[in-house]
Write a protein that holds these residues in place. Structure first.
Motif, mmCIF file in Angstrom:
data_model
loop_
_atom_site.group_PDB
_atom_site.id
_atom_site.type_symbol
_atom_site.label_atom_id
_atom_site.label_comp_id
_atom_site.label_asym_id
_atom_site.label_seq_id
_atom_site.Cartn_x
_atom_site.Cartn_y
_atom_site.Cartn_z
ATOM 1 N N HIS A 72 0.827 -1.204 0.000
ATOM 2 C CA HIS A 72 0.000 0.000 0.000
ATOM 3 C C HIS A 72 0.866 1.259 0.000
ATOM 4 O O HIS A 72 0.555 2.241 -0.695
ATOM 5 C CB HIS A 72 -0.917 -0.014 1.224
ATOM 6 C CG HIS A 72 -1.876 1.128 1.273
ATOM 7 N ND1 HIS A 72 -2.825 1.354 0.312
ATOM 8 C CD2 HIS A 72 -2.016 2.141 2.184
ATOM 9 C CE1 HIS A 72 -3.524 2.434 0.618
ATOM 10 N NE2 HIS A 72 -3.046 2.933 1.752
ATOM 11 N N ILE A 73 1.945 1.242 0.767
ATOM 12 C CA ILE A 73 2.864 2.383 0.795
ATOM 13 C C ILE A 73 3.525 2.561 -0.568
ATOM 14 O O ILE A 73 3.635 3.680 -1.086
ATOM 15 C CB ILE A 73 3.922 2.194 1.900
ATOM 16 C CG1 ILE A 73 3.259 2.294 3.276
ATOM 17 C CG2 ILE A 73 5.042 3.232 1.771
ATOM 18 C CD1 ILE A 73 4.173 1.957 4.427
ATOM 19 N N LEU A 74 3.950 1.448 -1.174
ATOM 20 C CA LEU A 74 4.559 1.515 -2.506
ATOM 21 C C LEU A 74 3.548 1.945 -3.560
ATOM 22 O O LEU A 74 3.895 2.596 -4.552
ATOM 23 C CB LEU A 74 5.151 0.154 -2.883
ATOM 24 C CG LEU A 74 6.306 -0.350 -2.017
ATOM 25 C CD1 LEU A 74 6.722 -1.744 -2.450
ATOM 26 C CD2 LEU A 74 7.496 0.601 -2.094
ATOM 27 N N HIS A 75 2.307 1.613 -3.337
ATOM 28 C CA HIS A 75 1.253 1.899 -4.300
ATOM 29 C C HIS A 75 0.803 3.357 -4.267
ATOM 30 O O HIS A 75 0.742 4.022 -5.317
ATOM 31 C CB HIS A 75 0.061 0.967 -4.026
ATOM 32 C CG HIS A 75 -0.951 0.935 -5.127
ATOM 33 N ND1 HIS A 75 -2.275 0.579 -4.909
ATOM 34 C CD2 HIS A 75 -0.865 1.205 -6.445
ATOM 35 C CE1 HIS A 75 -2.935 0.628 -6.054
ATOM 36 N NE2 HIS A 75 -2.111 1.008 -7.005
ATOM 37 N N PHE A 76 0.496 3.871 -3.068
ATOM 38 C CA PHE A 76 -0.107 5.192 -2.979
ATOM 39 C C PHE A 76 0.740 6.269 -2.294
ATOM 40 O O PHE A 76 0.393 7.449 -2.381
ATOM 41 C CB PHE A 76 -1.447 5.100 -2.251
ATOM 42 C CG PHE A 76 -2.554 4.538 -3.100
ATOM 43 C CD1 PHE A 76 -2.823 5.067 -4.353
ATOM 44 C CD2 PHE A 76 -3.307 3.470 -2.658
ATOM 45 C CE1 PHE A 76 -3.838 4.550 -5.147
ATOM 46 C CE2 PHE A 76 -4.331 2.946 -3.436
ATOM 47 C CZ PHE A 76 -4.596 3.493 -4.689
ATOM 48 N N THR A 77 1.797 5.883 -1.598
ATOM 49 C CA THR A 77 2.644 6.889 -0.938
ATOM 50 C C THR A 77 3.911 7.151 -1.736
ATOM 51 O O THR A 77 4.217 8.295 -2.091
ATOM 52 C CB THR A 77 3.010 6.446 0.493
ATOM 53 O OG1 THR A 77 1.810 6.213 1.241
ATOM 54 C CG2 THR A 77 3.831 7.532 1.190
ATOM 55 N N ALA A 90 4.794 1.267 -7.108
ATOM 56 C CA ALA A 90 3.952 0.146 -7.517
ATOM 57 C C ALA A 90 2.684 0.625 -8.222
ATOM 58 O O ALA A 90 1.768 -0.170 -8.455
ATOM 59 C CB ALA A 90 3.584 -0.708 -6.312
ATOM 60 N N HIS A 91 2.641 1.911 -8.558
ATOM 61 C CA HIS A 91 1.466 2.496 -9.215
ATOM 62 C C HIS A 91 1.773 2.710 -10.698
ATOM 63 O O HIS A 91 2.811 3.255 -11.047
ATOM 64 C CB HIS A 91 1.107 3.823 -8.555
ATOM 65 C CG HIS A 91 -0.260 4.333 -8.884
ATOM 66 N ND1 HIS A 91 -0.599 4.813 -10.136
ATOM 67 C CD2 HIS A 91 -1.381 4.448 -8.132
ATOM 68 C CE1 HIS A 91 -1.861 5.191 -10.145
ATOM 69 N NE2 HIS A 91 -2.363 4.971 -8.930
ATOM 70 N N PRO A 92 0.875 2.315 -11.593
ATOM 71 C CA PRO A 92 1.145 2.445 -13.033
ATOM 72 C C PRO A 92 1.129 3.877 -13.544
ATOM 73 O O PRO A 92 1.706 4.171 -14.590
ATOM 74 C CB PRO A 92 0.011 1.632 -13.672
ATOM 75 C CG PRO A 92 -1.105 1.683 -12.677
ATOM 76 C CD PRO A 92 -0.431 1.676 -11.333
ATOM 77 N N ASP A 93 0.470 4.790 -12.822
ATOM 78 C CA ASP A 93 0.353 6.170 -13.302
ATOM 79 C C ASP A 93 0.309 7.136 -12.121
ATOM 80 O O ASP A 93 -0.612 7.929 -11.972
ATOM 81 C CB ASP A 93 -0.923 6.301 -14.158
ATOM 82 C CG ASP A 93 -1.019 7.656 -14.848
ATOM 83 O OD1 ASP A 93 0.027 8.304 -15.030
ATOM 84 O OD2 ASP A 93 -2.151 8.078 -15.166
ATOM 85 N N PHE A 94 1.328 7.074 -11.292
ATOM 86 C CA PHE A 94 1.360 7.859 -10.064
ATOM 87 C C PHE A 94 1.676 9.319 -10.354
ATOM 88 O O PHE A 94 2.593 9.635 -11.124
ATOM 89 C CB PHE A 94 2.406 7.292 -9.110
ATOM 90 C CG PHE A 94 2.432 7.949 -7.761
ATOM 91 C CD1 PHE A 94 1.496 7.630 -6.797
ATOM 92 C CD2 PHE A 94 3.405 8.897 -7.453
ATOM 93 C CE1 PHE A 94 1.511 8.229 -5.543
ATOM 94 C CE2 PHE A 94 3.439 9.496 -6.207
ATOM 95 C CZ PHE A 94 2.487 9.170 -5.250
ATOM 96 N N VAL A 95 0.901 10.217 -9.721
ATOM 97 C CA VAL A 95 1.133 11.654 -9.841
ATOM 98 C C VAL A 95 1.308 12.219 -8.439
ATOM 99 O O VAL A 95 0.385 12.177 -7.623
ATOM 100 C CB VAL A 95 -0.039 12.363 -10.552
ATOM 101 C CG1 VAL A 95 0.219 13.872 -10.585
ATOM 102 C CG2 VAL A 95 -0.224 11.819 -11.958
#
Length: 219
Positions: free
Chosen positions: A123-128, A132-137
């Protein structure tokens, strides 16, 4: 220091520490789920909330460090209590004997806790962090949520992890009350209304978001 050491080295003391650290995380989860639900009101409010938090600068690390310390103490106490329990009863329950006055949640606390820890890292890698997010902004949590649940495998992992969180909270809230002396012995030990309501609300709040994004409600 000697009293703190005696507290830590006793089973009762470690249960108290687990209760306190667990309640710290419960308070965080309640505030976190309420903040996440802002996603249903559009990008303005949730992005403004995120900007407010990050605008506090280094002060944001105060609650983060408290959560990290609470997590480490919680895990350490859980491992040590499990080891003591195993030493006291190395052969486990006799064949065919069912655990008394227990729930599925209580019997799955260990593997559920391991799953939650694994999920927390993801979750930390995904949203923080965003790796781990394909299109992180950076600085746009609405976009990150709205674009972070298009993969059905990611959605499935979140849903499974939230079941583990709900079960963990259900037993953890109840046992914390017992450890801290806030819940007196009851003739109906399986009636845990407060624990059930809190667990269901947190589970539902976190679960509805990936479902809404995947279903196209949040875009």
């Amino acid at each position: 220091m000697s009293r703190l050491r005696l507290l830590w080295e006793s089973s009762v003391g470690q249960k108290v520490i687990m209760a306190i650290t667990g309640l710290i995380w419960l308070a965080y989860l309640i505030t976190h789920v309420l903040a996440n639900l802002l996603v249903f009101q559009g990008p303005v409010k949730i992005n403004a909330y995120s900007a407010f938090l990050h605008g506090t600068g280094a002060a944001l690390w105060v609650p983060r460090l408290v959560l990290i310390a609470a997590l480490l103490l919680h895990i350490t106490a859980a491992i040590q209590l499990a080891a003591r329990s195993q030493e006291a009863r190395p052969t486990g329950y006799a064949a065919g004997r069912k655990p008394q006055v227990s729930t599925f949640a209580s019997r799955t606390m260990r593997w559920g806790g391991a799953l939650i820890l694994l999920f927390l890292v993801y979750h930390i890698l995904h949203f923080t962090v965003g790796t781990a997010h394909p299109d992180f902004v950076e600085g746009d949590p609405y976009h990150n949520v709205a674009s972070g649940f298009h993969n059905p495998l990611v959605v499935a992992f979140y849903l499974i992890a939230m079941v583990a969180v709900g079960l963990h909270l259900y037993h953890g809230v109840w046992s914390s009350g017992r450890s801290l002396g806030m819940t007196p012995p009851s003739p109906h030990p399986l009636r845990r209304t407060i624990a059930l309501v809190l667990a269901l609300l947190v589970w539902l709040g976190f679960t509805i978001i990936p479902i809404a994004v995947y279903g196209g409600v949040v875009r």
